[in-house]
Motif scaffolding. Structure first.
Motif, mmCIF file in Angstrom:
data_model
loop_
_atom_site.group_PDB
_atom_site.id
_atom_site.type_symbol
_atom_site.label_atom_id
_atom_site.label_comp_id
_atom_site.label_asym_id
_atom_site.label_seq_id
_atom_site.Cartn_x
_atom_site.Cartn_y
_atom_site.Cartn_z
ATOM 1 N N LEU A 574 51.186 2.743 -30.808
ATOM 2 C CA LEU A 574 50.889 3.885 -31.669
ATOM 3 C C LEU A 574 50.619 5.136 -30.845
ATOM 4 O O LEU A 574 50.435 5.089 -29.624
ATOM 5 C CB LEU A 574 49.678 3.562 -32.555
ATOM 6 C CG LEU A 574 49.777 2.291 -33.399
ATOM 7 C CD1 LEU A 574 48.551 2.146 -34.276
ATOM 8 C CD2 LEU A 574 51.043 2.288 -34.243
ATOM 9 N N LYS A 575 50.575 6.264 -31.537
ATOM 10 C CA LYS A 575 50.237 7.528 -30.904
ATOM 11 C C LYS A 575 48.728 7.644 -30.751
ATOM 12 O O LYS A 575 47.972 7.252 -31.644
ATOM 13 C CB LYS A 575 50.759 8.704 -31.726
ATOM 14 C CG LYS A 575 52.283 8.771 -31.797
ATOM 15 C CD LYS A 575 52.740 9.958 -32.600
ATOM 16 C CE LYS A 575 54.264 10.049 -32.617
ATOM 17 N NZ LYS A 575 54.742 11.204 -33.411
ATOM 18 N N THR A 576 48.309 8.173 -29.620
ATOM 19 C CA THR A 576 46.886 8.330 -29.362
ATOM 20 C C THR A 576 46.311 9.486 -30.162
ATOM 21 O O THR A 576 47.008 10.460 -30.478
ATOM 22 C CB THR A 576 46.640 8.550 -27.863
ATOM 23 O OG1 THR A 576 45.236 8.566 -27.620
ATOM 24 C CG2 THR A 576 47.231 9.865 -27.397
ATOM 25 N N ALA A 577 45.025 9.346 -30.523
ATOM 26 C CA ALA A 577 44.280 10.387 -31.238
ATOM 27 C C ALA A 577 44.983 10.823 -32.517
ATOM 28 O O ALA A 577 44.913 11.991 -32.901
ATOM 29 C CB ALA A 577 44.035 11.581 -30.333
ATOM 30 N N ILE A 600 42.416 5.691 -40.340
ATOM 31 C CA ILE A 600 41.626 5.598 -39.120
ATOM 32 C C ILE A 600 42.329 6.377 -38.020
ATOM 33 O O ILE A 600 43.571 6.500 -38.022
ATOM 34 C CB ILE A 600 41.420 4.120 -38.701
ATOM 35 C CG1 ILE A 600 40.368 4.034 -37.582
ATOM 36 C CG2 ILE A 600 42.731 3.498 -38.259
ATOM 37 C CD1 ILE A 600 39.977 2.594 -37.251
ATOM 38 N N PHE A 601 41.582 6.934 -37.088
ATOM 39 C CA PHE A 601 42.141 7.573 -35.899
ATOM 40 C C PHE A 601 42.272 6.547 -34.789
ATOM 41 O O PHE A 601 41.362 5.728 -34.581
ATOM 42 C CB PHE A 601 41.236 8.710 -35.404
ATOM 43 C CG PHE A 601 41.404 9.987 -36.158
ATOM 44 C CD1 PHE A 601 42.281 10.954 -35.699
ATOM 45 C CD2 PHE A 601 40.673 10.226 -37.309
ATOM 46 C CE1 PHE A 601 42.435 12.147 -36.379
ATOM 47 C CE2 PHE A 601 40.830 11.403 -38.000
ATOM 48 C CZ PHE A 601 41.709 12.374 -37.540
ATOM 49 N N THR A 602 43.358 6.595 -34.082
ATOM 50 C CA THR A 602 43.419 5.849 -32.825
ATOM 51 C C THR A 602 42.546 6.567 -31.811
ATOM 52 O O THR A 602 42.315 7.776 -31.893
ATOM 53 C CB THR A 602 44.857 5.764 -32.305
ATOM 54 O OG1 THR A 602 45.419 7.084 -32.274
ATOM 55 C CG2 THR A 602 45.716 4.876 -33.194
ATOM 56 N N MET A 603 42.024 5.796 -30.845
ATOM 57 C CA MET A 603 41.146 6.393 -29.842
ATOM 58 C C MET A 603 41.946 7.378 -28.975
ATOM 59 O O MET A 603 43.134 7.189 -28.739
ATOM 60 C CB MET A 603 40.528 5.295 -28.976
ATOM 61 C CG MET A 603 39.648 4.333 -29.772
ATOM 62 S SD MET A 603 38.231 5.152 -30.556
ATOM 63 C CE MET A 603 37.263 5.566 -29.108
ATOM 64 N N ALA A 677 39.772 12.920 -30.977
ATOM 65 C CA ALA A 677 40.215 12.091 -32.101
ATOM 66 C C ALA A 677 39.032 11.943 -33.047
ATOM 67 O O ALA A 677 38.071 11.209 -32.738
ATOM 68 C CB ALA A 677 40.709 10.741 -31.615
ATOM 69 N N ASP A 678 39.126 12.637 -34.165
ATOM 70 C CA ASP A 678 38.000 12.655 -35.099
ATOM 71 C C ASP A 678 36.762 13.152 -34.359
ATOM 72 O O ASP A 678 36.714 14.299 -33.949
ATOM 73 C CB ASP A 678 37.804 11.271 -35.708
ATOM 74 C CG ASP A 678 36.949 11.326 -36.966
ATOM 75 O OD1 ASP A 678 36.699 12.441 -37.461
ATOM 76 O OD2 ASP A 678 36.544 10.262 -37.457
ATOM 77 N N LYS A 679 35.770 12.284 -34.115
ATOM 78 C CA LYS A 679 34.573 12.695 -33.387
ATOM 79 C C LYS A 679 34.549 12.141 -31.972
ATOM 80 O O LYS A 679 33.554 12.302 -31.266
ATOM 81 C CB LYS A 679 33.326 12.232 -34.138
ATOM 82 C CG LYS A 679 33.197 12.846 -35.530
ATOM 83 C CD LYS A 679 31.949 12.333 -36.238
ATOM 84 C CE LYS A 679 31.828 12.938 -37.639
ATOM 85 N NZ LYS A 679 30.617 12.454 -38.337
ATOM 86 N N GLU A 680 35.623 11.510 -31.559
ATOM 87 C CA GLU A 680 35.683 10.899 -30.245
ATOM 88 C C GLU A 680 36.370 11.843 -29.254
ATOM 89 O O GLU A 680 37.322 12.539 -29.595
ATOM 90 C CB GLU A 680 36.440 9.581 -30.304
ATOM 91 C CG GLU A 680 35.812 8.531 -31.204
ATOM 92 C CD GLU A 680 34.497 8.009 -30.651
ATOM 93 O OE1 GLU A 680 34.334 8.023 -29.413
ATOM 94 O OE2 GLU A 680 33.637 7.603 -31.456
#
Length: 747
Positions: A574-577, A600-603, A677-680
């Motif tokens: 998958l694609k990151t973030a 969901i976001f990927t990390m 990515a989101d809050k990460e």
């Protein structure tokens, strides 16, 4: 180059000599075997050609090949084109002028006025007088007296050519000159003198005393008159022997001759060309043209017409459409055809008839038509987009068209040289629209299905969607977008769905069909977790569903779609973030359950290869490489200066470059960039770079004092102090700002 001698004032070229280059028009040469005098030959040449031949080093070989006997050429000893001239003013009447020729320059020009640049005399020719005269030739004015000069007082040194006064002496017995020669005597021009009597002794020159001039007497010398040679010809014409050299002949002798004429290059124009007519115009020919003959050729047929010299136009009628005609216009001169004026042209072909379509597909059409009356060489098919196709037959398939596009097809008939075409025949219509692609069903519920597809290549006006349920009559609906929610369906039923593209109201493409099912029940308790390149989904469902369909969506589009017998699945690569939506529905046999969607976001993966690409005194631009397999992404960027305590942080989207402004010059800044990515936040990619320095020079002066004066003057002392200063500034400033320390030589 041959040698040249001077005899009787005439230059003699005894071998082939080229004096200077002479250019002329392209010439043609004509041998006339009929015997004529030189005058008759020249008159004939001027009447039927241009003139007697003029010989040059360039054409002598060509002319020699025509010779079969001795021939007149255009050169005459006493032709008026040979001589310079001067005038003598009459003492009582200045309005009367007589032109007198100078015999010192024979054969100076050809009969047509061209300069004599080339001579090829046969040995012994030309023949001159036996001896030279003692003096130049002069003319006495009217009623001036001829006197015999005293030998001791009249010499070439004491009397200049032209007018003059002797140094001393008294003129001898005068002899009255005859004739009535008037005009002003010129010093630098010469002419032939004629007197009633000549000096009795050839070695004693005569001179002319001019008594009309008011100031004083002026004298000119008169010549001796030698006896001519045996073969001397007073007025001779030049003949060319059959093998090339020249000789003198009496001009009244009868010889063949060679004429020349500049090749005639006219201009024939064909205007107002139609399918059955045109107008010819041509240029008039040179000299005594008797008439013009026009020859019009069509295949094996020829039309000949004669025209007077005043008529230089011809209207052609009753021609055949689309036919090639060859035109020649001959100017006729003394029954001889000059070089023809030529042209070819085609009449305009007729337009095609009964143009129509016989087959239409998505990317091609087949056109048919009927051959028009007349002739033609090809057909030209023009399409609205600028494309052109030629055809030899009355039908052609036009390929590589855009599906569903509206086209106008124009067909013309053309001729061989493509100089003219017929009027247009035109037909128009749309090509067949293409098939929709990627037709799929999503959002299966108990009573509805979401149908999506991609529009075909080309043009589409709308789509017709038809749902067929258990062989019941279909219920169609028209949409202009590429999705539709089909509702009112029975739960757990097999549904046959078809989509057809249409253009221009009723022109249909091929239909695309898919089978799917309404869902049996919903999915519950779905859990999602992710890494930077993978996503895990697990769920529960009501009922005894043994198979599931899982869809992974990115930015609203299906990224992956899988079937599984388990209630858990992992997506990789998958694609990151990136934010992914996971939709799961159960199916049991032909029944699909109600889907459940979670996101969901990927990390985030860190960016790489951070670097500076530009800097000036107040800004720095940084650039970095995005993480592998990243989509739309947000980056957190920041910059820090530890020396100034300057700290800036920003968020940017979908860019891999950023410029920080308002910075200090000559300062080192530490840059960091992280994927969000989101809050990460990912780990940071960092790099340091300096702004350009705004250099200022500061001078430091230090005084050295020592009990030993020589210590302050030593180089070792200066080096030690400089090293201490350098260490101090390194500790205080380090590499955080730009600075340099330079030692100046003591004064």
């Amino acid at each position: 180059m041959g040698q040249t001698s001077l005899k009787n004032g005439v230059p003699i070229v005894v071998s082939l000599a080229l004096v200077f280059a002479w250019s002329a028009a392209e010439r043609e040469y004509f041998l006339h075997p009929s015997n004529r005098t030189w005058e008759e030959a020249r008159n004939h040449c001027q009447a039927c050609f241009k003139d007697l031949v003029t010989l040059t080093p360039e054409n002598v070989q060509t002319v020699s090949k025509l010779l079969t006997s001795d021939c007149w050429v255009g050169l005459r000893k006493n032709s008026t084109s040979n001589f310079n001239s001067y005038s003598i003013s009459n003492a009582t009447n200045n309005s009367t002028n007589n032109t007198i020729m100078d015999p010192r320059m024979p054969w100076f020009r050809w009969a047509n006025g061209d300069p004599l640049i080339f001579q090829n005399w046969y040995p012994g020719w030309p023949v001159f007088r036996s001896s030279l005269p003692n003096r130049y030739y002069f003319v006495c004015p009217e009623k001036a007296s001829l006197e015999t000069a005293a030998p001791e007082t009249v010499t070439p040194e004491t009397v200049a050519p032209g007018t003059g006064t002797p140094d001393s002496g008294t003129p001898a017995t005068a002899i009255q000159a005859t004739g009535n020669v008037t005009g002003h005597l010129q010093e630098t021009t010469f002419a032939t003198a004629t007197a009633a009597s000549t000096p009795s002794t050839p070695s004693t020159p005569a001179r002319c005393k001019i008594t009309r001039w008011p100031d004083e007497a002026h004298y000119v010398l008169l010549p001796d008159f030698p006896k001519p040679d045996k073969n001397y010809i007073e007025d001779s014409c030049v003949a060319m022997l059959s093998f090339g050299p020249w000789v003198e002949r009496v001009c009244s002798e009868l010889l063949s001759s060679i004429c020349y004429e500049d090749r005639f290059f006219g201009e024939l124009n064909v205007t107002r060309k139609t399918s059955n007519s045109s107008i010819l115009t041509w240029r008039s020919g040179p000299g005594n043209i008797t008439h013009y003959r026009v020859e019009v050729t069509e295949g094996d047929n020829m039309l000949k017409r004669n025209f007077t010299t005043e008529d230089l136009t011809f209207d052609l009628n009753s021609l055949t459409p689309g036919t090639r005609y060859s035109i020649q216009v001959f100017a006729v001169k003394c029954t001889r055809d000059l070089n023809p004026q030529e042209d070819t042209f085609y009449t305009t072909p007729n337009k095609v008839e009964d143009l129509k379509f016989t087959n239409v597909s998505e990317t091609s059409v087949f056109l048919n038509w009927t051959k028009p009356a007349g002739n033609l060489d090809f057909y030209l098919i023009k399409i609205k987009n600028g494309k052109q196709i030629s055809s030899k037959t009355e039908g052609k398939e036009v390929r590589d068209l855009i599906p569903g596009n509206f086209y106008t097809f124009t067909v013309l008939s053309g001729v061989g040289d493509n100089s003219t075409r017929s009027e247009e025949s035109i037909v128009s219509r749309n090509t067949k629209p293409g098939r929709v692609s990627d037709l799929r069903v999503s959002r299966n519920t108990h009573h509805s299905l979401q149908l999506n597809w991609k529009s075909p290549v080309g043009n589409v006006s709308f789509f017709r969607v038809v749902a067929t349920i258990n062989n019941k009559p279909p219920v169609p609906q028209n949409v202009t977008i590429t999705e539709v929610n089909v509702t009112g369906l029975p739960i757990g039923s097999k549904i046959t769905l078809s989509v057809t593209a249409l253009v221009n109201g009723n022109i249909e493409g091929d239909s695309v069909t898919i089978d799917d099912y309404t869902a049996p029940g919903p999915i519950q308790d779905m859990n999602l977790s992710s890494t930077d390149v993978s996503l895990n989904a697990s769920w529960k469902t009501e009922g005894d569903s043994s198979s599931f369909v899982v869809e992974l969506l990115l930015e609203g589009k299906v990224d992956q779609k899988l079937k599984t017998h388990f209630s858990e699945i992992t997506f990789t690569g998958l694609k990151t973030a990136a934010e992914y939506n996971v939709t799961v529905y159960a199916f049991n046999g032909h029944l699909n359950g109600e889907p459940l969607t979670r996101s969901i976001f990927t990390m985030p993966s860190p960016p790489t290869k951070a670097k500076s690409t530009y800097q000036d005194k107040s800004s720095i631009t940084f650039e970095w490489d995005p993480p592998a397999k990243v989509g739309r992404v947000t980056y957190a960027v920041g910059i820090i200066s530890s020396f100034w305590g300057h700290n800036v942080s920003e968020r940017i989207e979908n860019k891999t470059t950023h410029t920080f402004t308002g910075l200090k010059s000559g300062t080192k800044y530490d840059f960091r960039v992280q994927t969000v990515a989101d809050k990460e936040l990912s780990t940071a990619a960092t790099v340091s770079h300096c702004t350009d320095a705004d250099k200022r020079e500061i001078s430091l002066s230090m005084m050295c004092s020592s009990a030993e004066p020589l210590l302050c003057d030593g180089k070792a002392t200066r080096d030690s102090v400089f090293k201490q200063l350098l260490k101090h500034f390194n500790e205080v400033l380090g590499g955080n700002i730009f600075w340099t320390l330079e030692e100046l030589e003591p004064k």
